[in-house]
Write a protein that holds these residues in place. Structure first.
Motif, PDB file in Angstrom:
ATOM      1  N   GLN A  23       0.841  -1.200   0.000  1.00 37.57           N
ATOM      2  CA  GLN A  23       0.000   0.000   0.000  1.00 37.57           C
ATOM      3  C   GLN A  23       0.878   1.253   0.000  1.00 37.57           C
ATOM      4  O   GLN A  23       0.618   2.208  -0.733  1.00 37.57           O
ATOM      5  CB  GLN A  23      -0.914  -0.020   1.228  1.00 37.57           C
ATOM      6  CG  GLN A  23      -1.906   1.113   1.293  1.00 37.57           C
ATOM      7  CD  GLN A  23      -2.810   0.986   2.519  1.00 37.57           C
ATOM      8  OE1 GLN A  23      -2.418   0.408   3.545  1.00 37.57           O
ATOM      9  NE2 GLN A  23      -4.002   1.512   2.423  1.00 37.57           N
ATOM     10  N   GLY A  24       1.930   1.235   0.793  1.00 36.95           N
ATOM     11  CA  GLY A  24       2.864   2.358   0.818  1.00 36.95           C
ATOM     12  C   GLY A  24       3.602   2.505  -0.499  1.00 36.95           C
ATOM     13  O   GLY A  24       3.804   3.622  -0.995  1.00 36.95           O
ATOM     14  N   GLN A  25       3.983   1.365  -1.086  1.00 34.91           N
ATOM     15  CA  GLN A  25       4.652   1.409  -2.386  1.00 34.91           C
ATOM     16  C   GLN A  25       3.720   1.967  -3.450  1.00 34.91           C
ATOM     17  O   GLN A  25       4.142   2.749  -4.310  1.00 34.91           O
ATOM     18  CB  GLN A  25       5.103   0.008  -2.807  1.00 34.91           C
ATOM     19  CG  GLN A  25       6.274  -0.531  -2.039  1.00 34.91           C
ATOM     20  CD  GLN A  25       6.582  -1.963  -2.446  1.00 34.91           C
ATOM     21  OE1 GLN A  25       5.723  -2.842  -2.386  1.00 34.91           O
ATOM     22  NE2 GLN A  25       7.813  -2.184  -2.871  1.00 34.91           N
ATOM     23  N   LEU A  26       2.459   1.585  -3.409  1.00 34.11           N
ATOM     24  CA  LEU A  26       1.498   2.074  -4.394  1.00 34.11           C
ATOM     25  C   LEU A  26       1.287   3.582  -4.252  1.00 34.11           C
ATOM     26  O   LEU A  26       1.204   4.297  -5.258  1.00 34.11           O
ATOM     27  CB  LEU A  26       0.165   1.334  -4.260  1.00 34.11           C
ATOM     28  CG  LEU A  26      -0.880   1.650  -5.319  1.00 34.11           C
ATOM     29  CD1 LEU A  26      -0.340   1.391  -6.714  1.00 34.11           C
ATOM     30  CD2 LEU A  26      -2.135   0.834  -5.069  1.00 34.11           C
ATOM     31  N   ALA A  27       1.266   4.054  -3.021  1.00 32.93           N
ATOM     32  CA  ALA A  27       1.178   5.498  -2.803  1.00 32.93           C
ATOM     33  C   ALA A  27       2.399   6.198  -3.412  1.00 32.93           C
ATOM     34  O   ALA A  27       2.275   7.275  -4.005  1.00 32.93           O
ATOM     35  CB  ALA A  27       1.068   5.810  -1.308  1.00 32.93           C
ATOM     36  N   GLY A  28       3.551   5.553  -3.293  1.00 32.86           N
ATOM     37  CA  GLY A  28       4.761   6.092  -3.902  1.00 32.86           C
ATOM     38  C   GLY A  28       4.676   6.133  -5.413  1.00 32.86           C
ATOM     39  O   GLY A  28       5.134   7.087  -6.052  1.00 32.86           O
TER      40      GLY A  28
END
Length: 87
Positions: free
Chosen positions: A19-24
């Motif tokens: 989820q954090g990677q996707l936000a990135g």
């Protein structure tokens, strides 16, 4: 088959990282970053989600075998469909 939340902790953590990677990735797109960098990060998110999915299916399969009536309680077609949905 219901999953034991305690056994899902590593999967939950993996999905939160994804989820954090996707936000990135979204931020990279909004900033107009290099195509190769964006696709590389998007591939990492995809791989993390695939691994989480396989871990969920594997855990469910293990639970069916250990808590059910062994192979007799296992719905092979259903498990196959779950695995193929991730392929």
């Amino acid at each position: 088959m219901e999953l034991d939340p305690a056994e899902m902790t590593p999967v939950i953590n993996r999905i939160k990282r994804a989820q954090g990677q996707l936000a990135g990735v979204l931020k990279m797109l909004e900033e107009g970053r290099d195509c190769e960098d964006v696709v590389t990060q998007l591939a990492a998110v995809s791989k993390a989600l695939d691994r989480a999915g396989f871990a969920i299916v594997a855990t469910g399969l293990q639970q069916c075998l250990t808590q059910g009536d062994g192979l007799d309680s296992l719905d092979v077609k259903k498990m196959e469909k779950l695995f193929l949905s991730l392929a």
